[in-house]
Design a protein around this motif. Sequence first.
Motif, mmCIF file in Angstrom:
data_model
loop_
_atom_site.group_PDB
_atom_site.id
_atom_site.type_symbol
_atom_site.label_atom_id
_atom_site.label_comp_id
_atom_site.label_asym_id
_atom_site.label_seq_id
_atom_site.Cartn_x
_atom_site.Cartn_y
_atom_site.Cartn_z
ATOM 1 N N ASN A 27 69.630 69.603 30.771
ATOM 2 C CA ASN A 27 70.103 70.207 32.019
ATOM 3 C C ASN A 27 69.303 71.440 32.420
ATOM 4 N N SER A 54 76.851 71.221 39.718
ATOM 5 C CA SER A 54 75.450 70.835 39.896
ATOM 6 C C SER A 54 74.611 72.055 40.222
ATOM 7 N N LEU A 91 70.424 72.640 41.530
ATOM 8 C CA LEU A 91 69.181 71.962 41.902
ATOM 9 C C LEU A 91 68.193 72.962 42.474
ATOM 10 N N THR A 99 80.349 66.972 41.130
ATOM 11 C CA THR A 99 79.414 67.013 42.246
ATOM 12 C C THR A 99 78.044 66.453 41.869
ATOM 13 N N VAL A 100 77.308 66.017 42.906
ATOM 14 C CA VAL A 100 75.931 65.537 42.767
ATOM 15 C C VAL A 100 75.128 66.096 43.936
ATOM 16 N N GLU A 157 67.172 65.262 42.109
ATOM 17 C CA GLU A 157 68.619 65.033 42.043
ATOM 18 C C GLU A 157 69.184 65.701 40.804
ATOM 19 N N ASP A 158 70.418 66.178 40.898
ATOM 20 C CA ASP A 158 71.086 66.774 39.750
ATOM 21 C C ASP A 158 72.568 66.446 39.803
ATOM 22 N N ASP A 159 73.111 66.126 38.628
ATOM 23 C CA ASP A 159 74.540 65.845 38.525
ATOM 24 C C ASP A 159 75.256 67.031 37.876
ATOM 25 N N ASP A 160 75.023 67.256 36.590
ATOM 26 C CA ASP A 160 75.800 68.253 35.847
ATOM 27 C C ASP A 160 74.953 69.423 35.359
#
Length: 547
Positions: free
Chosen positions: A403, A267, A269, A243-244, A257-260
């Motif tokens: 992260n 994700s 955020l 997910t993003v 924005e956040d990915d992992d």
Amino acid sequence: MARIGGLKAWQALPAAALLAGLLQAGPAGAQPRPTPPAPPAATESGPPKSGGGGVARPGNAACPGGQAAEIATSPEAAARVQPLAPDQRLCIRLSRGQAAYFRVAPEAGRDYTVTTSRLGRSTDTVLAGLDARGRKLIEDDDGGGDDLSSSLEVSADSRVAVIRAGTLDNQPGTFDITLTRNAPQTPPDFPTSQEMAASAPPLEPGNTRHLRLRRNQTAYFALPADRTGLVAVTRNLRGSTDTVLALLDAEGRVLLEDDDGGGGFASELALNDPPEGAVTLRVGTLERMAGEFDLVLVREAPQPPPDFPTTLQAARDRGPIAPGTMSLDLGRRQSAVFALPAEGSFVLETRNLRNDADTVLYLLDEDGTVLAEDDDGGNGLASRISTSRAGRRPAFVRAGTLNGQGGRFDLVLRASGSRVTGSRASGDGGAASGNAPGSIEEAARRPTLQVGEAVSVRLEGDQNAVFALPHDGRLAMALTFSLSEGADTVLEMLDAEGQVIAENDDADGGLASRLVIEPQPRPAYLRVKQLGGETASFQLVLIRPVE
């Protein structure tokens, strides 16, 4: 002066002969790199247009599928050419910098797939779906199954108005394009555009939304007015879902924005950092692949006030940090920001990592733009970075964790170990010792290198030394020699903006460097680097080749 193999004789002599007389010069090393011709400029909606954004008529041009089709070269002109109809193969021939734009025939419906096939030699296609304003909504490069072909799946909720067919890097190419109807999809139970989200109820903290996204599908959600401590989290990812999450402003620009950040492919955020106003949460998957997962808003308890600055302004108010060691205990998604001393070159390190900390260090300019960063350049998960890596003098350092997981560690600031001996470039107008300038700004305040005067340089780890070059309008050559064990030097000529004009790594097959210094442009600078991260000592000299 005789020429050898198209070079003047001084350009063909070995380094030993050059150093013996300080009058002859060796091969020019790396000459200034020619500037490649600029590619055609891209537009907001994609590859450059040709023919004034009209219609391209191929004449008798051929392509793999037979006669090339007439194409529109802008989204506005797409209405003037044949639309893409179901199961009808069109042969496309593109010139360099050209893309083809198509509308879709009504009989295709709103669920369909566009594919490229029968690609010509070296053709690498890229398909994109654009909205009515020409903005890219979805894209595919190599998803067509065959090498370099493309496949773009469009659903009724995607708002695609125009299909753009182009090539990677806007190269010329030939290929076929085909549209295939898909069975109508069940409408999703979530907003699929920012406009739809604006008219839907906002997400409620604590309520879990189960989402199943098709390929190229994205969900959008309005957020509560009170975002204090609010964090968006994805959980229970099925299969290979990645997910993003992104936070958008009212114009659709990405604020965060956040990915992992949620661990694994999930994700996480934080939503309370952006300025007040209408914002939207965009929920998607990496590379817009299909995926299934849960989304939840969590309101976290406020963290106690930190005893370190967390913003640029707070760091300015506190003043520059002094060399030494400080202990930091970062909470989740928390970073510490410190102003750096205005003079000198420094190394920053993290040590004594605790609580599974994995640190990251960033060097920032006055506006907070990242100039350089390091994750694991220290021991294990620790970080190490020198101010000379920034290219220009950094104003701040930001210390965080990978992260945003948080953790405890020590941050160490110490003066750089790079030294220069025996040159007026050391700053006192005569032979002396001192810290080597590590940036253009420092070098500009010191005398230039003197032709024929050798400089002893010591670089620690990834430190650089930067020297101003003479303004005498004559050709020169920079050489490194007498390298210590493990030393491997690199010479770079920089312009006033810090851009590399010319560079050389290994001259004559060894680890020393040799670089021709052209008389223009000026001001210009010589940057000396050491490869491998080890401490290195060597001699540097600027000589005058015989014309």
